[in-house]
Write a protein that holds these residues in place. Structure first.
Motif, PDB file in Angstrom:
ATOM      1  N   ILE A   1       0.851  -1.187   0.000  1.00 29.05           N
ATOM      2  CA  ILE A   1       0.000   0.000   0.000  1.00 29.05           C
ATOM      3  C   ILE A   1       0.884   1.235   0.000  1.00 29.05           C
ATOM      4  N   THR A   2       0.543   2.213  -0.841  1.00 25.70           N
ATOM      5  CA  THR A   2       1.254   3.493  -0.872  1.00 25.70           C
ATOM      6  C   THR A   2       0.240   4.615  -1.047  1.00 25.70           C
ATOM      7  N   GLY A   3       0.709   5.868  -0.840  1.00 26.67           N
ATOM      8  CA  GLY A   3      -0.067   7.050  -1.162  1.00 26.67           C
ATOM      9  C   GLY A   3      -1.091   7.501  -0.149  1.00 26.67           C
ATOM     10  N   VAL A   4      -1.252   6.801   0.937  1.00 24.02           N
ATOM     11  CA  VAL A   4      -2.287   7.150   1.910  1.00 24.02           C
ATOM     12  C   VAL A   4      -1.686   7.212   3.310  1.00 24.02           C
ATOM     13  N   MET A   5      -2.191   8.135   4.113  1.00 26.32           N
ATOM     14  CA  MET A   5      -1.802   8.186   5.520  1.00 26.32           C
ATOM     15  C   MET A   5      -2.906   7.508   6.328  1.00 26.32           C
ATOM     16  N   LEU A   6      -2.516   6.612   7.194  1.00 24.61           N
ATOM     17  CA  LEU A   6      -3.455   5.827   7.986  1.00 24.61           C
ATOM     18  C   LEU A   6      -3.513   6.327   9.420  1.00 24.61           C
ATOM     19  N   LYS A   7      -4.702   6.354   9.968  1.00 25.23           N
ATOM     20  CA  LYS A   7      -4.908   6.676  11.388  1.00 25.23           C
ATOM     21  C   LYS A   7      -4.993   5.372  12.152  1.00 25.23           C
ATOM     22  N   ARG A   8      -4.477   5.383  13.378  1.00 20.22           N
ATOM     23  CA  ARG A   8      -4.430   4.183  14.208  1.00 20.22           C
ATOM     24  C   ARG A   8      -5.600   4.185  15.192  1.00 20.22           C
ATOM     25  N   TYR A   9      -6.275   3.039  15.297  1.00 18.09           N
ATOM     26  CA  TYR A   9      -7.384   2.870  16.224  1.00 18.09           C
ATOM     27  C   TYR A   9      -7.031   1.751  17.195  1.00 18.09           C
ATOM     28  N   ASP A  10      -6.893   2.104  18.459  1.00 21.15           N
ATOM     29  CA  ASP A  10      -6.563   1.139  19.507  1.00 21.15           C
ATOM     30  C   ASP A  10      -7.793   0.867  20.371  1.00 21.15           C
ATOM     31  N   PHE A  11      -7.850  -0.308  20.939  1.00 18.12           N
ATOM     32  CA  PHE A  11      -8.956  -0.715  21.799  1.00 18.12           C
ATOM     33  C   PHE A  11      -8.440  -1.815  22.702  1.00 18.12           C
ATOM     34  N   PRO A  12      -9.184  -2.154  23.753  1.00 18.48           N
ATOM     35  CA  PRO A  12      -8.733  -3.210  24.659  1.00 18.48           C
ATOM     36  C   PRO A  12      -8.672  -4.570  23.965  1.00 18.48           C
ATOM     37  N   ARG A  13      -7.813  -5.415  24.450  1.00 19.50           N
ATOM     38  CA  ARG A  13      -7.695  -6.775  23.918  1.00 19.50           C
ATOM     39  C   ARG A  13      -9.013  -7.522  24.122  1.00 19.50           C
ATOM     40  N   GLY A  14      -9.380  -8.304  23.105  1.00 13.91           N
ATOM     41  CA  GLY A  14     -10.554  -9.153  23.223  1.00 13.91           C
ATOM     42  C   GLY A  14     -11.866  -8.518  22.791  1.00 13.91           C
TER      43      GLY A  14
ATOM     44  N   PRO B   1      -9.084 -11.700   2.488  1.00 15.62           N
ATOM     45  CA  PRO B   1      -8.151 -10.596   2.744  1.00 15.62           C
ATOM     46  C   PRO B   1      -6.713 -10.951   2.364  1.00 15.62           C
ATOM     47  N   TYR B   2      -5.992  -9.917   1.929  1.00 12.94           N
ATOM     48  CA  TYR B   2      -4.589 -10.055   1.553  1.00 12.94           C
ATOM     49  C   TYR B   2      -3.691  -9.727   2.740  1.00 12.94           C
ATOM     50  N   GLU B   3      -2.610 -10.478   2.896  1.00 14.83           N
ATOM     51  CA  GLU B   3      -1.600 -10.097   3.876  1.00 14.83           C
ATOM     52  C   GLU B   3      -0.880  -8.864   3.343  1.00 14.83           C
ATOM     53  N   VAL B   4      -0.543  -7.935   4.229  1.00 16.36           N
ATOM     54  CA  VAL B   4       0.135  -6.683   3.856  1.00 16.36           C
ATOM     55  C   VAL B   4       1.594  -6.775   4.256  1.00 16.36           C
ATOM     56  N   ALA B   5       2.469  -6.405   3.321  1.00 17.49           N
ATOM     57  CA  ALA B   5       3.914  -6.487   3.574  1.00 17.49           C
ATOM     58  C   ALA B   5       4.322  -5.590   4.749  1.00 17.49           C
ATOM     59  N   SER B   6       3.900  -4.335   4.726  1.00 23.68           N
ATOM     60  CA  SER B   6       4.294  -3.378   5.768  1.00 23.68           C
ATOM     61  C   SER B   6       3.465  -2.104   5.598  1.00 23.68           C
ATOM     62  N   ILE B   7       3.289  -1.390   6.690  1.00 21.80           N
ATOM     63  CA  ILE B   7       2.671  -0.069   6.613  1.00 21.80           C
ATOM     64  C   ILE B   7       3.621   0.991   7.163  1.00 21.80           C
ATOM     65  N   ASP B   8       4.908   0.655   7.228  1.00 24.95           N
ATOM     66  CA  ASP B   8       5.903   1.604   7.693  1.00 24.95           C
ATOM     67  C   ASP B   8       5.831   2.874   6.861  1.00 24.95           C
ATOM     68  N   GLY B   9       5.810   4.015   7.528  1.00 31.59           N
ATOM     69  CA  GLY B   9       5.764   5.303   6.858  1.00 31.59           C
ATOM     70  C   GLY B   9       4.367   5.752   6.454  1.00 31.59           C
ATOM     71  N   LEU B  10       3.353   4.932   6.698  1.00 33.41           N
ATOM     72  CA  LEU B  10       1.979   5.281   6.334  1.00 33.41           C
ATOM     73  C   LEU B  10       1.122   5.686   7.512  1.00 33.41           C
ATOM     74  N   VAL B  11       1.614   5.503   8.748  1.00 27.22           N
ATOM     75  CA  VAL B  11       0.801   5.747   9.935  1.00 27.22           C
ATOM     76  C   VAL B  11       1.133   7.101  10.528  1.00 27.22           C
ATOM     77  N   GLU B  12       0.074   7.919  10.704  1.00 34.79           N
ATOM     78  CA  GLU B  12       0.256   9.247  11.304  1.00 34.79           C
ATOM     79  C   GLU B  12       0.273   9.128  12.800  1.00 34.79           C
TER      80      GLU B  12
END
Length: 166
Positions: free
Chosen positions: A45-58, A155-166
């Motif tokens: 994946i390239t060209g997009v900035m991704l926002k991170r959504y965290d939540f409790p485990r489970g 779904p496809y496995e993603v190689a990496s999102i390094d550099g895409l996460v704000e």
């Protein structure tokens, strides 16, 4: 005419395996460029900035369900990403309202550290959302969100999102 596939089999996997979703990353689908590597099915994946959504485990999951109609030849997968965000509050409400209106590209990080792209050709959209205070003191006070996409593949496995996460 018969349909023939080259099958390779699947060996028993003895590696540790954990269920669940660790976090979700989302961005504007229209900004993303996705390429799928021939033969491996790994997405880049390239060209997009991704926002991170965290939540409790489970409290989050991703499920892909095949629908096959041999009469019509239709075959597709419904992938749903379900997440719960604890505590109803204004900032979470605004973010969920934005998700409701968005066409998103979503990357799911599972508890095994693998990244998954539910679909490379269609955006995920919110198909259900709720807010609940609960009844008893021990009940969840939370927002729930279900993102859904209909896809031609799992779904496809993603190689990496390094550099895409704000």
């Amino acid at each position: 005419m018969s349909c023939t596939q080259s099958l390779n089999g699947i060996a028993k996997d003895c590696a540790p395996n954990m269920g669940g979703v660790k976090r979700i990353y989302a961005g504007n689908f229209s900004e993303a460029t996705v390429s799928i590597a021939e033969g491996t099915g790994i997405a880049t994946i390239t060209g997009v900035m991704l926002k991170r959504y965290d939540f409790p485990r489970g409290v989050a999951s991703m499920t892909s369900t095949a629908t096959i109609d041999n009469t019509t030849g239709a075959k597709y997968y419904t992938t749903e990403v379900v997440a719960q965000f604890n505590r109803m509050e204004a900032t979470k409400r605004l973010e969920i309202m934005a998700l409701l209106a968005a066409d998103t590209i979503v990357v799911v990080e599972d508890e095994n550290g693998k990244l998954w792209l539910p679909d490379d050709k269609n955006p995920m959209n919110v198909s259900a959302s709720d807010g609940a205070t609960g009844t008893a003191v021990g009940d969840a006070n939370k927002y729930g969100v279900t993102l859904q996409v209909l896809s031609a593949s799992l779904p496809y496995e993603v190689a990496s999102i390094d550099g895409l996460v704000e």
